[in-house]
Enzyme design. Structure first.
Site, PDB file in Angstrom:
ATOM      1  N   TYR A 122      30.503  66.078  49.079  1.00 47.69           N
ATOM      2  CA  TYR A 122      30.209  66.379  50.486  1.00 47.69           C
ATOM      3  C   TYR A 122      30.224  67.899  50.735  1.00 47.69           C
ATOM      4  O   TYR A 122      30.509  68.685  49.837  1.00 47.69           O
ATOM      5  CB  TYR A 122      31.192  65.630  51.393  1.00 47.69           C
ATOM      6  CG  TYR A 122      31.070  64.121  51.250  1.00 47.69           C
ATOM      7  CD1 TYR A 122      29.822  63.501  51.315  1.00 47.69           C
ATOM      8  CD2 TYR A 122      32.181  63.320  51.006  1.00 47.69           C
ATOM      9  CE1 TYR A 122      29.697  62.117  51.167  1.00 47.69           C
ATOM     10  CE2 TYR A 122      32.065  61.940  50.862  1.00 47.69           C
ATOM     11  CZ  TYR A 122      30.821  61.342  50.936  1.00 47.69           C
ATOM     12  OH  TYR A 122      30.691  59.986  50.790  1.00 47.69           O
ATOM     13  N   CYS A 157      38.774  41.624  50.302  1.00 49.09           N
ATOM     14  CA  CYS A 157      39.670  41.859  49.159  1.00 49.09           C
ATOM     15  C   CYS A 157      39.878  40.554  48.412  1.00 49.09           C
ATOM     16  O   CYS A 157      40.093  39.508  49.028  1.00 49.09           O
ATOM     17  CB  CYS A 157      41.001  42.407  49.655  1.00 49.09           C
ATOM     18  SG  CYS A 157      42.247  42.559  48.364  1.00 49.09           S
ATOM     19  N   ASP A 202      34.486  27.368  45.124  1.00 48.95           N
ATOM     20  CA  ASP A 202      33.230  27.206  44.396  1.00 48.95           C
ATOM     21  C   ASP A 202      32.701  25.782  44.487  1.00 48.95           C
ATOM     22  O   ASP A 202      31.500  25.562  44.334  1.00 48.95           O
ATOM     23  CB  ASP A 202      33.438  27.587  42.924  1.00 48.95           C
ATOM     24  CG  ASP A 202      33.667  29.080  42.755  1.00 48.95           C
ATOM     25  OD1 ASP A 202      33.143  29.856  43.576  1.00 48.95           O
ATOM     26  OD2 ASP A 202      34.377  29.467  41.814  1.00 48.95           O
TER      27      ASP A 202
HETATM   28  P1  ADP Z   1      37.527  28.062  42.462  1.00 49.61           P
HETATM   29  O1  ADP Z   1      37.061  29.443  42.117  1.00 49.61           O
HETATM   30  O2  ADP Z   1      36.772  27.446  43.581  1.00 49.61           O
HETATM   31  O3  ADP Z   1      38.999  27.976  42.622  1.00 49.61           O
HETATM   32  P2  ADP Z   1      37.578  27.233  39.639  1.00 49.61           P
HETATM   33  O4  ADP Z   1      36.418  26.759  38.838  1.00 49.61           O
HETATM   34  O5  ADP Z   1      38.168  28.556  39.287  1.00 49.61           O
HETATM   35  O6  ADP Z   1      37.154  27.152  41.169  1.00 49.61           O
HETATM   36  O7  ADP Z   1      38.730  26.170  39.522  1.00 49.61           O
HETATM   37  C1  ADP Z   1      38.509  24.805  39.664  1.00 49.61           C
HETATM   38  C2  ADP Z   1      39.614  24.058  38.881  1.00 49.61           C
HETATM   39  O8  ADP Z   1      39.537  22.672  39.210  1.00 49.61           O
HETATM   40  C3  ADP Z   1      39.489  24.135  37.375  1.00 49.61           C
HETATM   41  O9  ADP Z   1      40.695  24.611  36.816  1.00 49.61           O
HETATM   42  C4  ADP Z   1      39.278  22.657  36.930  1.00 49.61           C
HETATM   43  O10 ADP Z   1      39.936  22.370  35.699  1.00 49.61           O
HETATM   44  C5  ADP Z   1      39.916  21.908  38.064  1.00 49.61           C
HETATM   45  N1  ADP Z   1      39.432  20.538  38.233  1.00 49.61           N
HETATM   46  C6  ADP Z   1      38.134  20.132  38.282  1.00 49.61           C
HETATM   47  N2  ADP Z   1      38.067  18.785  38.472  1.00 49.61           N
HETATM   48  C7  ADP Z   1      39.357  18.338  38.551  1.00 49.61           C
HETATM   49  C8  ADP Z   1      39.952  17.044  38.776  1.00 49.61           C
HETATM   50  N3  ADP Z   1      39.212  15.953  38.946  1.00 49.61           N
HETATM   51  N4  ADP Z   1      41.306  16.953  38.799  1.00 49.61           N
HETATM   52  C9  ADP Z   1      42.080  18.062  38.658  1.00 49.61           C
HETATM   53  N5  ADP Z   1      41.555  19.300  38.438  1.00 49.61           N
HETATM   54  C10 ADP Z   1      40.216  19.438  38.395  1.00 49.61           C
HETATM   55 FE1  SF4 Z   2      42.250  45.596  44.722  1.00 50.66          FE
HETATM   56 FE2  SF4 Z   2      40.125  44.054  44.323  1.00 50.66          FE
HETATM   57 FE3  SF4 Z   2      41.509  43.924  46.618  1.00 50.66          FE
HETATM   58 FE4  SF4 Z   2      40.026  46.040  46.102  1.00 50.66          FE
HETATM   59  S1  SF4 Z   2      39.294  43.954  46.375  1.00 50.66           S
HETATM   60  S2  SF4 Z   2      42.091  46.026  46.899  1.00 50.66           S
HETATM   61  S3  SF4 Z   2      40.282  46.243  43.926  1.00 50.66           S
HETATM   62  S4  SF4 Z   2      42.221  43.373  44.597  1.00 50.66           S
END
Ligand code: ADP
Ligand code: SF4
Length: 704
Positions: A180, A366, A650
């Site tokens: 800047y 965050c 997700d």
């Molecule tokens: P998010 O980011 O939404 O939390 P993730 O994919 O990181 O999703 O985590 C989803 C979790 O759900 C995984 O650890 C998976 O093993 C678990 N999972 C999926 N189906 C089942 C189920 N039927 N019973 C128990 N756990 C499950």
């Molecule tokens: Fe830290 Fe990530 Fe939160 Fe930024 S978004 S404050 S890098 S945890």
């Protein structure tokens, strides 16, 4: 609990010119994405840091004049009475908790394009920033400042300082960093002036000295005057008079400011991602400043460990522990140390989703702290939770980021919570992703939540429990929350970016296959159109298993979106270092007989790559089979005592981890709230003054 005596040092007051910080925790200036159009949200966001124990809380960058216009990036302004009122909300809020409020006055010089004000940008010699990324590029160059412009700059700074004082600020900045305007005067490549502001270092530093002096003259003994300065480039430069040009600058200005706020020169090194840099990464650049000045020094380094903080002070590196990201991830970090609860600190993971919010021109988000930016508009407090009036039992299926956050928030609200995870360990996507090169720190998302959950009496954790619909119906919980995540697909897209179906054939893999330990034979091609971290991280990871790994993307850069999180420059370096060949602007045409045919996106020119295994890192789809199966047996839910079945994270809509955490948090906050709670309060600018004309000093008149 009592504070550990070895951290007492952190709670000593520090005198900064005429004001005194109550402790050494200093929330440094950082953009919040909220601008003056969201003054209540911004005040709420900054207040939380003061409530959490930060002794000083600063604004982000605040323009002193319409010639410093960073639009469309979300910068703040201090140009008129309305702006004063907007900022006063923040200072009032911060003062309520005994903290000092600091304001980073800013002029962007030749690094801004003045896209809204349309005034010619100003720079020392007509040299402009030439960004290489779309979004930062502009086509308006700067003009060289005349002597009258320099006088105006000093007047604007002084006027803004007076306004800052009337808005209630205690610490007023001169900002000579990050490309800047005052920084541009310091480097001869920008500053080719032949007057008293160019040439020798004593001349180049003159404008910074004068800005500090006019600021002090404007505010007298009521406020401290701070200098924020980038020292990375200067430290690398030889000086005949001192150990480096950085030393020379600090020697020339040694005790002129009341406070030195020292930092790096570009966002990727200043706010560097944990994927490539650890805690305290600025130290080799800024460690000398305290040896020269008698004034207090603040600096950052993604400090989350109180022991590291104490060490910084004891070793004479810093006087005040600066925090931007750590103060976003946990506004209550100082208070937790003060109360002997270090284990409760929600440590920043260094993912830089927060900075991507600024690049996206939206309020800060965050990954670790879903309440960041939601303090005012949703009324979310990071440490306080409305106790539920109807503490039903909740079953959360899936122990990834969404499920973990949802379970924790429900538990804090007084629900009886069961969290079931099919795998032997909690963490969801983090189980694999935190093992990828550089991503171990991201495991804090899991570790912190699991640590908190394990200490709560109303939570039962079931790892290694893959639940079926029948299991869920038999468990007799009143609320069922499905957090089963998402799956990576083998989907390909056309040149028109339309999906053309999945590439269902042998030797085609996704990150899920790699996570599950599939044997992936080389030569390997990773085809990435997800464009965030996974494609490059998995390519780097796979170099352990194959001599030849090629990364192909339709984008122009590796991990193209990671420019938003400051990761991209180093991603390119990491792949080069790992020996991964990079092919950009290309799409997959055909994969057969150990050969992958790719084509240039624009010319169609084809190229053949040796490829035994193709890993597609592209679209993700919700893994919501369990949710759909539960809905299919809708009639059985009520007899089983189930009042509701919903999806989060997700499993609802795949996204970054930050989105999953926010989704889980929001669901648990809002379950038994009145209808409409999902609508947040919308902030509005303060417009008590009618617009007036403003003299920009260039002979033109600009309406503000
Ligand atoms: P998010 O980011 O939404 O939390 P993730 O994919 O990181 O999703 O985590 C989803 C979790 O759900 C995984 O650890 C998976 O093993 C678990 N999972 C999926 N189906 C089942 C189920 N039927 N019973 C128990 N756990 C499950
Ligand atoms: Fe830290 Fe990530 Fe939160 Fe930024 S978004 S404050 S890098 S945890």
């Amino acid at each position: 609990m009592a504070r550990h005596s070895r951290f007492d040092l952190l709670f000593e007051p520090v005198r900064i010119g005429p004001v005194t910080a109550p402790n050494r925790f200093y929330a440094v200036p950082h953009a919040s994405g909220m601008t003056n159009t969201m003054p209540r949200m911004r005040a709420g966001f900054r207040e939380m840091k003061a409530e959490g124990g930060w002794g000083v809380v600063c604004t982000g960058y605040v323009s002193v004049h319409p010639t410093s216009d960073d639009s469309p990036l979300p910068y703040a302004t201090l140009w008129d009475q309305n702006d004063i009122r907007a900022h006063a909300m923040m200072t009032d809020a911060v003062h309520k908790h005994g903290a000092l409020a600091g304001i980073e006055l800013w002029h962007g010089g030749g690094s801004v394009s003045n896209k809204t004000s349309r005034l010619p940008p100003l720079s020392p010699s007509g040299v402009s920033w030439m960004a290489t990324h779309v979004g930062f590029m502009g086509n308006q160059r700067s003009r060289a400042m005349e002597p009258g412009d320099i006088r105006n700059l000093l007047l604007w700074q002084a006027e803004a300082a007076r306004k800052a004082r009337s808005a209630g600020f205690d610490i007023i900045y001169v900002y000579a960093g990050m490309g800047y305007l005052p920084y541009e005067f310091l480097l001869p490549e920008w500053n080719q002036r032949t007057d008293e502001y160019g040439g020798s270092m004593a001349n180049r530093v003159r404008i910074v000295r004068e800005l500090l002096e006019v600021t002090r003259d404007a505010v007298g003994d009521t406020c401290a005057v701070a200098l924020r300065i980038s020292l990375e480039e200067l430290r690398a430069r030889h000086s005949d008079r001192a150990a480096s040009e950085a030393h020379e600058v600090v020697e020339l200005l040694a005790d002129v400011p009341d406070l030195w706020d020292v930092k790096m020169d570009s966002s990727p090194t200043d706010c560097s991602p944990s994927r490539f840099t650890g805690e305290g990464s600025h130290e080799p650049v800024i460690d000398f400043v305290k040896q020269i000045t008698k004034k207090p020094v603040v600096g950052v380094g993604r400090f989350t460990s109180p022991d590291t903080m104490v060490s910084q002070i004891k070793r004479g590196v810093l006087d005040l522990i600066g925090g931007a990201r750590p103060s976003i991830a946990d506004p209550f970090l100082p208070r937790k140390i003060n109360e002997g609860r270090e284990q409760d600190i929600r440590e920043c993971i260094g993912c830089n989703i927060c900075i991507s919010s600024w690049h996206d021109s939206v309020p800060v988000r965050c990954t670790q702290n879903p309440t960041a930016g939601e303090e005012w508009r949703r009324g979310w407090h990071p440490e306080r939770f409305a106790t539920t009036a109807s503490p039903s039992s909740v079953l959360i299926v899936g122990g990834g980021p969404a499920g973990l956050e949802c379970a924790l928030t429900f538990a804090r609200r007084g629900y009886s919570v069961s969290l079931a995870e099919g795998a032997d360990n909690f963490g969801g996507r983090l189980r694999f992703e935190s093992t990828l090169p550089g991503l171990a720190t991201w495991g804090r998302v899991l570790d912190w939540r699991l640590g908190q959950l394990q200490r709560l009496p109303n939570v039962t954790l079931y790892a290694g429990n893959e639940l079926s619909v029948t299991d869920i119906l038999e468990l007799e919980h009143q609320r069922v929350v499905v957090a089963t995540g998402a799956r990576w697909t083998r989907m390909l897209y056309s040149t028109l970016e339309l999906p053309v179906g999945e590439l269902e054939q042998a030797y085609v893999y996704t990150p899920d296959d790699v996570a599950a330990g599939a044997y992936i034979d080389g030569p390997i091609v990773v085809f990435d159109y997800d464009n965030y971290y996974m494609g490059s991280a998995i390519a780097e990871h796979l170099t352990q298993f194959a001599d030849s790994v090629t990364y192909v993307t339709p984008a122009g850069h590796v991990s193209a979106w990671a420019v938003m999180t400051n990761e991209q420059p180093q991603v390119h370096r990491a792949l080069a270092h790992a020996g991964v060949e990079v092919v950009t602007l290309s799409r997959v045409v055909k994969f057969e007989l150990g050969e992958l045919v790719i084509a240039n996106l624009f010319t169609g020119e084809e190229r053949r790559l040796l490829c035994r295994s193709l890993v597609i890192v592209g679209a993700r789809m919700a893994r919501d089979d369990l949710y759909q199966a539960l809905l299919a047996r809708r009639q059985e839910l009520a007899p089983a005592g189930i009042l509701s079945v919903d999806r989060i994270g997700d499993a609802l809509a795949p996204g970054a981890i930050a989105h999953a955490v926010h989704s889980g948090h929001r669901y648990a906050r809002e379950l038994d709230c009145p209808p409409g709670a999902e609508l947040y309060r919308r902030d509005s600018p303060i417009v008590e003054d009618p617009p007036r004309l403003y003299d920009d000093g260039s002979g033109e008149r600009a309406a503000v």
